[in-house]
Design a protein around this motif. Structure first.
Motif, PDB file in Angstrom:
ATOM      1  N   PRO A  50     -29.772 -35.685  -3.632  1.00  0.00           N
ATOM      2  CA  PRO A  50     -31.219 -35.669  -4.447  1.00  0.00           C
ATOM      3  C   PRO A  50     -32.078 -36.453  -3.157  1.00  0.00           C
ATOM      4  O   PRO A  50     -31.486 -36.997  -2.167  1.00  0.00           O
ATOM      5  N   GLY A  51     -33.267 -36.558  -3.392  1.00  0.00           N
ATOM      6  CA  GLY A  51     -34.409 -37.266  -2.375  1.00  0.00           C
ATOM      7  C   GLY A  51     -35.182 -36.164  -1.732  1.00  0.00           C
ATOM      8  O   GLY A  51     -36.689 -36.355  -2.011  1.00  0.00           O
ATOM      9  N   PRO A  52     -34.756 -35.206  -0.786  1.00  0.00           N
ATOM     10  CA  PRO A  52     -35.520 -34.300  -0.142  1.00  0.00           C
ATOM     11  C   PRO A  52     -36.358 -33.390  -1.051  1.00  0.00           C
ATOM     12  O   PRO A  52     -37.294 -32.771  -0.732  1.00  0.00           O
ATOM     13  N   GLY A  53     -35.918 -33.194  -2.441  1.00  0.00           N
ATOM     14  CA  GLY A  53     -36.680 -32.387  -3.297  1.00  0.00           C
ATOM     15  C   GLY A  53     -38.177 -33.040  -3.218  1.00  0.00           C
ATOM     16  O   GLY A  53     -39.026 -31.960  -3.878  1.00  0.00           O
ATOM     17  N   VAL A 175     -43.834 -53.628   6.979  1.00  0.00           N
ATOM     18  CA  VAL A 175     -42.337 -53.094   6.979  1.00  0.00           C
ATOM     19  C   VAL A 175     -42.246 -51.701   6.179  1.00  0.00           C
ATOM     20  O   VAL A 175     -42.907 -51.474   5.332  1.00  0.00           O
ATOM     21  N   PRO A 176     -41.197 -51.045   6.543  1.00  0.00           N
ATOM     22  CA  PRO A 176     -40.931 -49.825   5.808  1.00  0.00           C
ATOM     23  C   PRO A 176     -40.334 -50.371   4.492  1.00  0.00           C
ATOM     24  O   PRO A 176     -39.703 -51.485   4.187  1.00  0.00           O
ATOM     25  N   VAL A 177     -40.712 -49.397   3.254  1.00  0.00           N
ATOM     26  CA  VAL A 177     -40.222 -49.885   2.130  1.00  0.00           C
ATOM     27  C   VAL A 177     -39.277 -48.770   1.572  1.00  0.00           C
ATOM     28  O   VAL A 177     -39.676 -47.529   1.891  1.00  0.00           O
ATOM     29  N   VAL A 178     -38.168 -48.895   1.006  1.00  0.00           N
ATOM     30  CA  VAL A 178     -37.399 -47.936   0.588  1.00  0.00           C
ATOM     31  C   VAL A 178     -37.418 -47.855  -1.150  1.00  0.00           C
ATOM     32  O   VAL A 178     -37.397 -48.964  -1.815  1.00  0.00           O
ATOM     33  N   ILE A 179     -37.598 -46.777  -1.752  1.00  0.00           N
ATOM     34  CA  ILE A 179     -37.274 -46.280  -2.957  1.00  0.00           C
ATOM     35  C   ILE A 179     -36.250 -45.429  -3.270  1.00  0.00           C
ATOM     36  O   ILE A 179     -35.833 -44.448  -2.714  1.00  0.00           O
ATOM     37  N   ARG A 180     -35.040 -46.380  -3.913  1.00  0.00           N
ATOM     38  CA  ARG A 180     -33.821 -45.415  -3.887  1.00  0.00           C
ATOM     39  C   ARG A 180     -33.772 -45.163  -5.568  1.00  0.00           C
ATOM     40  O   ARG A 180     -33.788 -45.553  -6.410  1.00  0.00           O
ATOM     41  N   ILE A 181     -33.443 -43.654  -5.582  1.00  0.00           N
ATOM     42  CA  ILE A 181     -33.323 -42.939  -6.741  1.00  0.00           C
ATOM     43  C   ILE A 181     -31.792 -42.481  -6.687  1.00  0.00           C
ATOM     44  O   ILE A 181     -31.141 -42.297  -5.723  1.00  0.00           O
ATOM     45  N   THR A 182     -31.391 -41.888  -7.945  1.00  0.00           N
ATOM     46  CA  THR A 182     -30.026 -41.149  -8.078  1.00  0.00           C
ATOM     47  C   THR A 182     -30.346 -39.937  -8.534  1.00  0.00           C
ATOM     48  O   THR A 182     -31.273 -39.342  -8.909  1.00  0.00           O
ATOM     49  N   THR A 183     -29.093 -39.051  -8.587  1.00  0.00           N
ATOM     50  CA  THR A 183     -29.323 -37.563  -9.194  1.00  0.00           C
ATOM     51  C   THR A 183     -29.585 -37.694 -10.632  1.00  0.00           C
ATOM     52  O   THR A 183     -30.339 -36.981 -11.118  1.00  0.00           O
ATOM     53  N   GLY A 184     -29.358 -38.886 -11.288  1.00  0.00           N
ATOM     54  CA  GLY A 184     -29.714 -38.783 -12.777  1.00  0.00           C
ATOM     55  C   GLY A 184     -30.927 -39.223 -12.745  1.00  0.00           C
ATOM     56  O   GLY A 184     -31.799 -38.422 -13.679  1.00  0.00           O
ATOM     57  N   PHE A 185     -31.724 -39.865 -12.040  1.00  0.00           N
ATOM     58  CA  PHE A 185     -33.125 -39.891 -12.150  1.00  0.00           C
ATOM     59  C   PHE A 185     -33.892 -38.541 -11.601  1.00  0.00           C
ATOM     60  O   PHE A 185     -35.044 -38.349 -12.163  1.00  0.00           O
ATOM     61  N   ALA A 186     -33.534 -38.206 -10.426  1.00  0.00           N
ATOM     62  CA  ALA A 186     -34.140 -36.994 -10.148  1.00  0.00           C
ATOM     63  C   ALA A 186     -33.987 -35.861 -11.273  1.00  0.00           C
ATOM     64  O   ALA A 186     -35.069 -34.978 -11.373  1.00  0.00           O
TER      65      ALA A 186
END
Length: 559
Positions: A50-53, A175-186
């Motif tokens: 996930p992510g690029p969606g 600074v760059p900030v990362v938002i991390r998601i998972t398949t379940g969240f997507a």
């Protein structure tokens, strides 16, 4: 007290905006809408899941804004494009899968130390359980090694709020900030309110031109840049004491630390059951870790259970904090059980762990493993009507028929080429990390030069990493056969266009390497493919077969 994300309590906790309009969305679309609402005008990404969606949704919604969405030829290009836009004054976002994120580490390190300008978010999607990935990855570990802030949303409203907060932090701390998601969240469904991603009050605004100044990644300034970064992270760590993304709930004696989307799964398992025996700490800011809240919460608990997706990242932070205390609670989690360290943290497993952790809880309903099993796209058959099936069948037959002193080794790749490793062909001997097939084959030939190696890969992977290896293989005249599947898109991930080579035919690019044999096979010309492959296998040097394939998903993408 009861816990449930379907309640008004959940929306209040996620700090929604004041807008009355609610939009039903899934996780990735919610992030896309939040990014646009925050004012981002430049978005990049590299295909994956996930992510690029998120980028696909930004592209779909960009007609209503002045935002620009671009697919990059590599994850590192995607990141640098976005950072460059941010340095030049545009609010930017880059959308990557965990696999793509692992390829931007040097760029992430440089950006953390020399700045990003207007504001840069990195949305990265991990796939616990590897439902559609080559391995289970936890991007939080890499992001922490690069020393960039990381947030992990529990719900759709909270994700939108994190976008606004993330841009504010990126701009304020440079600074760059990362938002991390998972398949379940997507795949999570929910409602998004207008105003959910507005930048926090007090955030700097207006245009920024950050092309001038001390933004040099030089050895002489490396230590000073590192010191500045540590000072910013220390300030952010102290500020996390007031973060709206770290919140204690309940007053029981047995504590549960629920990180990111694991909080949603915990809430779904608990439902409306009273949870007085428990105290719960919802953690949405994972790096820098909220040390004060974690330690205060743990020392007030008799025992602590840590629920999180991926590696025991927050659990290790908590154990480190408690290591200096004599009177401390027992910590349960992934390191020593009872939470499984591998696979996705699913609701049936949360239920199982809860029953052991607090037997007094009377849960409303059971959850079952089969009900939470996901499809694995990699095992699905080739798309109906795609000529790749004919190509793979002919490939398998030629391998069986050709008379060679030693059977050739076949190195596969991901994307559509991945099907060749599955039924009914099962013709791949080695399947490395995505985009690594050519490099691995060259190492094999260094050890076994008498044995021919066949590489099967796609044009998207080749455009990312393959050309340098192909030039080296040609210079050494290695006995290597490259079968290059050319459909002009990233077909396996949904038909994203290969914009990097729109103006150049891939056979012309390959021709620069001057292989001993270069054959182009038109779509559907199976006999031509068979004869070309046999010729390539029997040759002594480098041979390249470019096989043209029309991707049906590309037609859908255009529509």
């Amino acid at each position: 007290m009861s816990l449930g994300l379907g309640s008004e309590r959940a929306e209040e906790k996620a700090s929604l905006g004041n807008g009355e309009s609610k939009i039903p969305v899934r996780g990735e679309e919610a992030l896309a809408r939040a990014v646009l609402e925050a004012g981002a005008t430049f978005a990049t990404g590299y295909p994956g899941s996930p992510g690029p969606g998120v980028l696909e949704h930004i592209h779909r919604l960009s007609w209503a804004t002045d935002a620009e969405a671009r697919w990059a030829p590599s994850p590192r290009s995607a990141f640098e494009w976005a950072r460059g836009a941010s340095l030049a004054g545009r609010l930017a976002v880059v959308c990557l899968s965990g696999q793509g994120f692992s390829g931007i580490y040097p760029s992430l390190v440089a950006a953390a130390r020399t700045g990003v300008g207007r504001g840069l978010l990195v949305i990265v999607g991990d796939d616990p359980g590897a439902w559609d990935s080559f391995a289970e990855l936890d991007s939080r570990v890499l992001a922490a090694a690069a020393e960039v802030p990381v947030f992990e949303p529990a719900s759709i409203p909270e994700a939108a709020a994190m976008v606004g907060e993330g841009y504010g932090i990126s701009r304020s701390y440079d600074v760059p900030v990362v938002i991390r998601i998972t398949t379940g969240f997507a795949e999570e469904e929910g409602a998004l309110s207008e105003g959910a991603a507005l930048l926090p009050s007090g955030s700097p605004g207006g245009p920024v031109d950050s092309l001038e100044g001390d933004r040099l990644s030089l050895p002489i300034s490396a230590t000073l840049n590192h010191e500045r970064l540590h000072a910013r992270l220390d300030h952010l760590r102290h500020a996390s004491r007031f973060s709206r993304f770290v919140e204690p709930l309940g007053e029981g004696k047995r504590g549960i630390v629920a990180v990111g989307h694991a909080f949603t799964k915990l809430a779904q398992v608990l439902g409306s059951v009273p949870v007085e025996p428990l105290r719960i700490l919802h953690v949405g800011q994972v790096y820098p870790p909220p040390d004060y809240q974690l330690l205060e919460f743990a020392l007030a608990s008799e025992a602590v259970l840590v629920l999180e997706e991926g590696e025991p990242f927050v659990e290790q932070s908590l154990r480190t904090l408690l290591s200096e205390h004599i009177q401390k609670p027992k910590v349960y989690g992934k390191l020593f059980g009872p939470v499984a360290r591998e696979g996705e943290l699913q609701r049936w497993h949360v239920e199982e762990v809860l029953r052991g952790f607090e037997p007094k809880l009377e849960l409303e309903r059971p959850f079952f493993p089969l009900a939470e099993k996901r499809d694995r796209p990699s095992t699905a058959p080739v798309c109906l009507g795609c000529t790749l099936a004919e190509v793979f069948t002919a490939f398998r037959e030629v391998l069986n028929e050709v008379d060679l002193p030693v059977e050739p080794l076949v190195v596969g790749d991901h994307g559509c080429a991945l099907h060749f490793a599955h039924r009914p062909w099962r013709a791949v001997d080695v399947l490395p990390a995505p985009g690594s097939a050519l490099g691995l084959a060259m190492g094999m030939l260094a050890a076994r030069p008498e044995r021919r190696v066949v590489v099967v890969t796609g044009d998207y992977s080749f455009a990312d990493t393959g050309m340098a290896d192909l030039l080296e293989a040609s210079a050494r005249n290695l006995p290597l056969t490259l079968v290059l599947l050319d459909n002009g898109v990233s077909g396996y991930t949904g038909g994203q266009p290969r914009s990097a080579l729109e103006q150049v035919a891939i056979e012309d690019l390959v021709g620069i390497a001057k292989p001993a044999i270069l054959r182009v096979v038109s779509e559907g010309d199976t006999e031509r493919f068979r004869s070309a492959l046999e010729e390539a296998l029997l040759s002594d040097g480098l041979a390249v077969l470019v096989v043209k394939v029309h991707c049906l998903l590309a037609d859908l993408e255009e529509e």
